[in-house]
Design an enzyme around this catalytic site. Structure first.
Site, PDB file in Angstrom:
ATOM      1  N   GLU A   1       5.986  -3.842   1.366  1.00 46.25           N
ATOM      2  CA  GLU A   1       4.741  -3.421   0.706  1.00 46.25           C
ATOM      3  C   GLU A   1       4.241  -2.063   1.193  1.00 46.25           C
ATOM      4  O   GLU A   1       3.058  -1.894   1.518  1.00 46.25           O
ATOM      5  CB  GLU A   1       3.654  -4.490   0.894  1.00 46.25           C
ATOM      6  CG  GLU A   1       3.973  -5.784   0.180  1.00 46.25           C
ATOM      7  CD  GLU A   1       2.848  -6.809   0.253  1.00 46.25           C
ATOM      8  OE1 GLU A   1       1.859  -6.586   0.973  1.00 46.25           O
ATOM      9  OE2 GLU A   1       2.957  -7.851  -0.421  1.00 46.25           O
TER      10      GLU A   1
ATOM     11  N   GLU B   1       8.049 -12.192  -2.972  1.00 45.43           N
ATOM     12  CA  GLU B   1       6.816 -12.883  -2.601  1.00 45.43           C
ATOM     13  C   GLU B   1       6.142 -13.328  -3.888  1.00 45.43           C
ATOM     14  O   GLU B   1       5.781 -12.487  -4.719  1.00 45.43           O
ATOM     15  CB  GLU B   1       5.857 -11.998  -1.784  1.00 45.43           C
ATOM     16  CG  GLU B   1       6.281 -11.760  -0.350  1.00 45.43           C
ATOM     17  CD  GLU B   1       5.206 -11.070   0.492  1.00 45.43           C
ATOM     18  OE1 GLU B   1       4.007 -11.343   0.255  1.00 45.43           O
ATOM     19  OE2 GLU B   1       5.579 -10.258   1.350  1.00 45.43           O
TER      20      GLU B   1
END
Length: 563
Positions: A220, A339
C-alpha cells in the site's frame, strides 16, 4: 457490537412473496480456470493474529513449536492455499533479520504501524514450519461435510486428507528499506548454500532453501498512512530496481507490484498507470485491496459490495491492457486481490493504542465479530472474484486469525469459526481445480443508493475438477425470497455416457438467519452456519432437467450438481 452501530435493524424486513429468477449455464464457454491462489489468506504481525492466534506456547493444544493445533485444524478445513506474510502495514517498518536466529537473542522492536511492541518470537522460519504443519495429514475427523456443499465421502470420513501445504507469499519492506535488504532476504531464503546469508539460514536450522516463489514489492505504498509512503513515480522507480535485482538472483520469481489500496483512493488509476509504466515487464501481478462495511446504515448497498469490487477489477484490468498496448508488450500482468474482506474500520475494535509509553504486545485489535449479514457479503465477494478468474489469479482474505478473520481464539481457550468462515470453506472445497463457466441471470433488481439498480441474484458457476457443477448464489433482497430455476445443460448431462436425467442430484446449503446481526461467539460458536436447504430439488421430464431452490432474503447458497 460494531455491526449493530452500523445496521439499522437486527432482522430482515417483513417477508414478501417469493419472486422468480433463473440462471442459465453455458457449458461451452469457459471464463477461465480457477487459480488455486484465489483461496489465499493473510497473516500480519497485527494484534493477536500471530501471538495467541496461530502461535501460543503453553496452550493445551500447542505442539513443540508453540503452534496451536486447534487453529491448524480450522485452517485446513478453511482450505487456504497461500498465506501473505508478514504484512500489511507492519512490513513497511520490519527488519526481517530480527525474526531469525536464536529466539532469546531476537530484539524487541516498536511496531509503528499498529503502535505495538513486536517481540520477534515468530519470524520467517516459524512461518515456514507452520505452513508445513498445516500441510501434514490430520487424524482429526473432517468437518468438511458441515461446511462445504457436498457430502463427505467414506474415504475421507475418518481423517482429514493431507492438503498441499499453503504457499508462502512473502512481502518485502519498501517503506524504510530498499534494494539491498530485498536482495539479502532473497539470498537468505532461496539460495541453497555457499554464501554468508544462505549458510546463516542453514545454521539457523533450515538446511534446505525456503524456495519462496511469490513476492510482494511493498505494501500500500500509495497510502499516506504507510511508513515510507511514496509518489507513484518514486515507488515505480524503486519497485523496478528491486524487481530487476531480484530477477538477477532468480529470474523465475513471481512479483506483485503495489496497486491502489482502495477503489476510492484519489490517485486510483493514475497510480496504476504510472507504476506499471515503470514495472510492467518486470512484474507478474498488480495488487488490489478492498474492505467493505455498511455506510450510514445502508444495508442494500452493503449487500451489493460485489458491484464495487467488480468495477475495481475491470478498471485495473483496463489500465493493465492500456499499458501493455502502449509498450507493445507480449507479457501478461494479472491481478492479485491480496487484501479483501468486510472490515468495520473506524469502530472501537480498530482503535490502536496511543501514548509514547504505551506499546503493548499483541493487543486486541481489529477483532470484528462477524454477523450473518457480513457472511452473505463475503460470500458475494467470493462470487465476484471467481467471476473475474480471467483477471484475478491470486487473492488473500484478510486476515486469517483474530484480526478481521474467519477464525477466532481465546488465549488458553478455544478456537471457533466466525460466520464468514463458511462461504470461504465451501467455495474452496468445490472450486479448486475447476473452471468458471459463463452464465446469465434473469430476475428482479433492487435499488441501492451507492450503485443504482443491481440484480437481486448474483451467482457464478464452476465446473468442478471432477466434472460436477457448483453454483454459488447470493440473494441480496432484504425482504423477498427468490424461487430460483436452473436449467441443467443437456451437453453436461450427457457428456458422460452413463449420465441420465434420472441420475442428477443436487446438494444445497444456505447461510441465512432471520436476525441478520446474528453471530458466532465463544459462548455460542455455531449459531450461524451453512445448513441444508430442503427446498432444493431436481425436476425432470423425458429429456430435460432443472434445479429448483428457494433462497431466503439476505442469504448465500452453495449448490453442487452431480450425475
Amino acid at each position: 457490537m460494531t455491526q449493530q452501530s452500523a445496521n439499522p435493524s437486527s432482522s430482515t424486513h417483513s417477508a414478501k412473496p417469493a419472486v422468480p429468477a433463473a440462471v442459465t449455464i453455458n457449458p461451452y464457454f469457459a471464463v477461465a480456470p480457477v487459480n488455486r491462489r484465489i483461496f489465499g489468506s493473510f497473516v500480519e504481525h497485527l494484534g493477536r493474529c500471530v501471538y495467541t492466534g496461530i502461535y501460543e506456547p503453553g496452550h493445551p493444544t500447542a505442539d513443540e513449536h508453540g503452534f496451536r493445533q486447534d487453529v491448524i485444524d480450522l485452517v485446513r478445513e478453511l482450505g487456504v492455499t497461500t498465506v501473505r506474510y508478514p504484512g500489511g502495514n507492519f512490513v513497511s517498518g520490519y527488519r526481517w533479520e530480527d525474526g531469525v536466529g536464536p529466539r532469546d537473542q531476537r530484539p524487541r522492536r516498536l511496531d509503528l504501524a499498529w503502535h505495538s511492541t513486536e517481540t520477534n518470537a515468530f519470524g520467517l522460519h516459524e512461518m515456514a514450519e507452520w505452513l508445513e504443519k498445516v500441510g501434514e495429514k490430520s487424524s482429526k475427523p473432517s468437518a468438511a461435510a458441515e461446511t462445504a456443499a457436498e457430502p463427505e465421502s467414506a474415504e475421507s470420513s475418518s481423517a482429514t486428507p493431507a492438503p498441499a501445504a499453503p504457499e508462502l507469499m512473502e512481502a518485502i519492506n519498501l517503506g524504510t528499506r530498499g534494494l539491498q535488504e530485498a536482495l539479502d532476504l532473497l539470498e537468505y531464503a532461496n539460495i541453497p548454500g555457499g554464501t554468508a546469508l544462505s549458510d546463516t539460514r542453514r545454521a539457523n536450522g533450515h538446511e534446505k532453501p525456503f524456495n519462496i516463489r511469490m513476492w510482494c514489492l511493498g505494501n500500500e505504498m500509495d497510502g499516506p498512512w504507510q511508513l515510507g509512503h511514496k509518489s507513484a513515480h518514486d515507488y515505480g522507480v524503486l519497485a523496478a530496481d528491486v524487481a530487476r535485482g531480484m530477477r538477477q538472483i532468480d529470474p523465475d520469481l513471481e512479483l506483485v507490484v503495489c496497486g491502489s489500496s482502495s477503489h476510492g483512493m484519489p490517485t486510483f488509476g493514475e497510480w496504476e498507470r504510472t507504476v506499471l509504466e515503470h514495472t510492467y515487464d518486470l512484474v507478474d501481478f498488480v495488487s488490489c485491496h478492498a474492505y467493505y462495511k455498511p455506510v450510514n446504515g445502508d444495508i442494500s448497498s452493503f449487500l451489493a459490495s460485489g458491484v464495487d469490487m467488480d468495477g475495481f477489477i475491470k478498471d485495473v484490468g483496463a489500465v493493465i491492457d492500456a499499458v501493455k498496448a502502449q509498450r507493445k508488450s507480449t507479457h501478461n500482468v494479472a491481478i492479485s486481490f491480496d487484501e479483501w474482506n468486510v472490515w468495520y474500520a473506524g469502530e472501537e475494535a480498530s482503535r490502536v493504542p496511543e501514548g509514547i509509553g504505551n506499546w503493548p504486545v499483541a493487543p486486541r485489535l481489529l477483532e470484528d465479530q462477524y454477523s450473518a449479514l457480513d457472511a452473505v457479503v463475503v460470500g458475494d465477494l467470493l462470487i465476484t472474484l471467481l467471476r473475474n478468474a480471467d483477471r484475478v489469479h491470486a487473492a488473500s482474505l484478510a486476515q486469517l486469525v483474530n484480526v478481521i478473520a474467519p477464525i477466532m481464539t481465546e488465549p488458553g481457550g478455544p478456537a471457533w469459526r466466525q460466520t464468514i468462515f463458511y462461504p470461504f470453506a465451501a467455495v474452496a472445497a468445490l472450486a479448486k481445480g475447476g473452471t468458471v463457466l459463463e452464465s446469465r441471470t434473469d430476475g428482479p433488481t433492487v435499488t441501492t443508493a451507492a450503485y443504482g439498480d443491481v440484480p437481486v441474484i448474483d451467482s457464478v458457476t464452476v465446473r468442478c475438477a471432477d466434472g460436477s457443477l457448483a453454483m454459488f448464489v447470493t440473494n441480496r433482497s432484504l425482504d423477498s425470497s427468490v424461487d430460483l430455476t436452473i436449467p441443467i445443460p443437456e451437453s453436461w448431462l450427457h457428456e458422460d455416457k452413463a449420465g441420465t436425467v434420472a441420475g442428477v442430484s443436487v446438494d444445497a446449503r444456505t447461510l441465512h438467519d432471520d436476525d441478520i446481526n446474528a453471530r458466532n461467539t465463544i459462548d455460542d460458536q455455531n449459531h450461524v452456519t451453512l445448513q441444508p436447504n430442503p427446498t432444493a430439488c431436481v425436476e425432470t421430464d423425458d429429456a430435460h432437467a432443472s434445479v429448483h431452490v428457494t433462497l431466503p432474503p439476505v442469504s448465500w447458497t452453495a449448490l453442487h450438481l452431480t450425475r
